[in-house]
Write a protein that holds these residues in place. Structure first.
Motif, PDB file in Angstrom:
ATOM      1  N   GLN A   1     -59.680  51.660 -69.032  1.00  0.00           N
ATOM      2  CA  GLN A   1     -59.584  53.015 -69.562  1.00  0.00           C
ATOM      3  C   GLN A   1     -58.120  53.397 -69.743  1.00  0.00           C
ATOM      4  O   GLN A   1     -57.375  53.523 -68.768  1.00  0.00           O
ATOM      5  CB  GLN A   1     -60.277  54.009 -68.617  1.00  0.00           C
TER       6      GLN A   1
ATOM      7  N   ASP B   1     -53.154  57.717 -77.006  1.00  0.00           N
ATOM      8  CA  ASP B   1     -52.068  58.634 -77.347  1.00  0.00           C
ATOM      9  C   ASP B   1     -50.872  58.486 -76.427  1.00  0.00           C
ATOM     10  O   ASP B   1     -49.774  58.958 -76.749  1.00  0.00           O
ATOM     11  CB  ASP B   1     -52.568  60.075 -77.316  1.00  0.00           C
ATOM     12  N   ASP B   2     -51.081  57.855 -75.271  1.00  0.00           N
ATOM     13  CA  ASP B   2     -49.973  57.690 -74.323  1.00  0.00           C
ATOM     14  C   ASP B   2     -49.165  56.428 -74.588  1.00  0.00           C
ATOM     15  O   ASP B   2     -48.082  56.247 -74.009  1.00  0.00           O
ATOM     16  CB  ASP B   2     -50.519  57.637 -72.888  1.00  0.00           C
TER      17      ASP B   2
ATOM     18  N   ASN C   1     -55.453  55.917 -72.423  1.00  0.00           N
ATOM     19  CA  ASN C   1     -55.381  56.919 -73.479  1.00  0.00           C
ATOM     20  C   ASN C   1     -54.472  56.386 -74.586  1.00  0.00           C
ATOM     21  O   ASN C   1     -53.260  56.245 -74.370  1.00  0.00           O
ATOM     22  CB  ASN C   1     -54.835  58.232 -72.931  1.00  0.00           C
TER      23      ASN C   1
ATOM     24  N   ASN D   1     -53.670  47.673 -75.935  1.00  0.00           N
ATOM     25  CA  ASN D   1     -54.609  48.478 -76.719  1.00  0.00           C
ATOM     26  C   ASN D   1     -55.813  47.633 -77.128  1.00  0.00           C
ATOM     27  O   ASN D   1     -56.966  48.076 -77.045  1.00  0.00           O
ATOM     28  CB  ASN D   1     -53.901  49.039 -77.949  1.00  0.00           C
TER      29      ASN D   1
END
Length: 674
Positions: A52, A56-57, A54, A42
């Motif tokens: 790139q 949320d994943d 997400n 992250n």
């Protein structure tokens, strides 16, 4: 087979059997490692626009296979190359997380929240696993690698396959072990069950910042068939659903303005298993040399075992949202043992097992701040909601008093203003400051009476005598009260109206105030005096002269009464404190009658002879009974003098709530006198 890059057998044995005291923390360690791996990816994405992902994943996933006896902890974090597997897992006590944490220290707690420190948490897996297999694919790499070991001599690293970046830690859980003569049984099956894993996650890793997910079995009602009759009974089926086991965002790290009172209350009831809302919630954040968050609760009622030896005090200690200790006793003084709550700090220096702290001074610094905050909140509760504070004090006041006694008065300055006592004059609970504010200018001490019943204390002759002079008396009914006052010795009241030495100074001050000057205030120190002990020095000059004259006049009578009481009293004297009663018993020295009674009820009572108070029988020379005594002495009736002396002594004991030493003899004396 590759050998570990240390004295592997000795060090691994130390890792597995000596560092950790509780096997179940292995899951906390592995989840923390997985969270670190996700955090690294992250952070990499936040600092490199070409990456790139997400957010949320990002997650940690648990799964288990009862038949194969495997437990898998998976993450989709940054992963490891073969070289990193060799470095991080092949070298015991090498911490890649610690290196990352040091390199990006300026972002710790903001964009990154790395938990790992010592590089040994991974090896806790061998406490519950006979084999550990780690499959990892580094972010940006096309191939994966597998590290495998039984935790004995060494490990292997080979090529493997994994669909995407991240790491799978696969544990082969040991078989259950039956109890032996040398130890307890081990139920390793707990780590292969939904409820067991859910419990461990919620207990130790509930506030890890990423979702910890697991497929769980749930039940639902089947759809009712179209042709079902009136006697149809609903049918149910099991199904699998991915569920997040942790709450992630700890309530104590939110701004207090963003959390409602109801949310604080619900968290308290759920976390500390109480049915009632707390009396007070305390949330604060500290910065400086030590940074930490704290969420504290003052319960509405005392737990049933609060004053038992088995009661364990302490606050839950977290580090970077991971629970380190369920009850850290060092964070609370004994007199605040009723407080429940959580302290979370990434700055505390943990030992290698992350179960205790390395530096006591850090813990003392946090504990000192926590203690001051609790005291401050109690003062606010006392001043803002007196009714609720009185309920609190009824439940927990005994502990505050004991804190003063236990510290030999050292904590009196911190705790004295939190105490409440019943005022005989005002007929309500008051603080010592309120007592001092209401006293006459001529009063030089704070007076109290100790006993087991408020109504009986209010009727005692020594209490009535003080009240008759316009001075209030605190009626103390807790067994620790007098011990507390003995430890305090005195009380300093702040901001009282200044008492002037002479009438001229007082008149000058009055005129100055009439012209608009602010009233002068001062701090005054008052001795704490038991109304039933020693000379209270309340008699007027005339009363003192009368007492001296009576003592000299009836010297032979007093000597005869002392001899009749056969060593039960130190002396017989004239009382200047009695108004209605014929006699009373007072004491000299540190031990009062009430303290003597408390000690007699304690465990020391069976150990041997207890200390006895130095008793004084005081006589009211203006009472009709005293005239009878004088007449008997003048008539040479020694037997009657002895009878009346013993009877007055026993009656005075009864007034004090103590039985005569010989109740049968007491009854016979009453009948004889009748």
């Amino acid at each position: 087979m590759r050998a570990f890059k240390t004295e592997s057998k000795k060090l691994l044995n130390l890792m597995i059997n000596s560092i950790y005291t509780n096997k179940e923390i292995f899951l906390r360690e592995l989840i923390s490692n997985a969270s670190d791996a996700v955090d690294k990816l992250n952070f990499k994405a936040l600092t490199d626009s070409s990456i790139q992902i997400n957010p949320d994943d990002l997650a940690v996933r648990l799964s288990f296979d009862k038949d194969a006896r495997t437990l898998t902890i998976s993450d989709n974090g940054i992963g490891m190359t073969a070289e990193e597997l060799e470095q991080n897992l092949g070298t015991i006590a090498h911490s890649g997380s610690q290196e990352f944490k040091q390199e990006h220290a300026e972002h710790q707690g903001d964009d990154v929240d790395i938990i790992g420190q010592f590089g040994v948490g991974f090896y806790s897996a061998f406490m519950v696993a006979s084999q550990v297999r780690v499959v990892s694919r580094a972010f940006g790499e096309d191939s994966a690698h597998v590290w495998e070991s039984d935790g004995l001599e060494g490990y292997t690293i080979e090529d493997a396959s994994r669909e995407s970046h991240g790491t799978d830690v696969i544990l082969t859980i040991r078989e259950n072990e039956d109890a032996t003569d040398s130890g307890l049984s081990e139920r390793f099956d707990t780590y292969l069950s939904e409820w067991g894993l859910r419990d461990l996650v919620q207990r130790y890793s509930n506030y890890v910042r990423y979702p910890i997910q697991m497929m769980v079995t749930k039940s639902r009602e089947k759809e009712r068939p179209a042709d079902a009759g009136d006697d149809y009974q609903p049918e149910y089926e099991d199904y699998q659903e991915l569920e997040t086991l942790n709450s992630m965002t700890p309530i104590w790290k939110k701004r207090s303005s963003d959390v409602s009172e109801e949310e604080y209350n619900e968290f308290y009831k759920a976390s500390f298993h109480d049915w009632e809302n707390p009396a007070r919630s305390i949330s604060f954040h500290a910065e400086g040399s030590l940074e930490y968050d704290a969420l504290l609760y003052i319960p509405a009622k005392a737990p049933f075992d609060l004053y038992s030896r088995d009661y364990q005090k302490g606050l839950a200690l977290y580090s970077s949202n991971v629970m380190i200790m369920e009850k850290c006793a060092e964070l609370l003084p004994d007199y605040f043992n009723f407080v429940r709550g959580i302290v979370d700090s990434a700055d505390v220096s943990l030992n290698i097992s992350r179960e205790t702290l390395q530096h006591d001074r850090q813990l003392r610094a946090i504990a000192s701040r926590v203690e001051k905050k609790i005291a401050s909140e109690l003062v606010s509760l006392r001043d803002e909601n007196r009714e609720l504070y009185e309920q609190f004090f009824e439940n927990f006041g005994r502990g505050l008093k004991f804190g003063i006694y236990q510290s030999y008065g050292a904590k009196a300055a911190d705790l004295a203003d939190l105490l409440l006592f019943w005022s005989a004059q005002q007929e309500k609970m008051i603080t010592l400051a309120e007592y001092a504010a209401a006293m006459p200018d001529t009063q030089k001490a704070i007076y109290y009476a100790a006993g087991d019943n408020r109504e009986r204390l209010a009727k005692m002759p020594v209490v009535k005598g003080v009240l008759a002079r316009g001075y209030d008396v605190l009626l103390c009914t807790a067994d620790v009260d007098e011990f507390t006052f003995q430890a305090m010795r005195n009380y300093q009241a702040h901001g009282l109206p200044k008492v002037y030495e002479d009438a001229a100074a007082a008149e000058a001050a009055r005129k100055a105030q009439a012209d608009g000057a602010e009233p002068e205030l001062e701090d005054r120190t008052f001795e704490l005096k038991n109304v039933a002990s020693g000379d209270l020095d309340l008699a007027t000059e005339d009363e003192k002269k009368d007492a001296e004259a009576a003592t000299k006049e009836h010297e032979n009578l007093f000597a005869a009464m002392k001899e009749a009481l056969a060593g039960k009293v130190e002396r017989v004297s004239v009382s200047a404190r009695l108004a209605e009663a014929p006699a009373c018993i007072t004491t000299e020295g540190a031990l009062s009658l009430e303290m003597e009674k408390v000690l007699a009820r304690g465990p020391e009572a069976d150990a041997g002879e207890l200390p006895r108070s130095q008793r004084v029988l005081e006589l009211n020379t203006k009472h009709a009974v005293f005239d009878k005594l004088v007449a008997a002495q003048a008539a040479g009736d020694a037997e009657r003098v002895q009878l009346m002396a013993e009877l007055l002594y026993d009656q005075a004991l009864l007034v004090e709530g103590m039985l005569p030493e010989d109740p049968v003899a007491f009854a016979q004396r009453v009948c004889e006198l009748m």
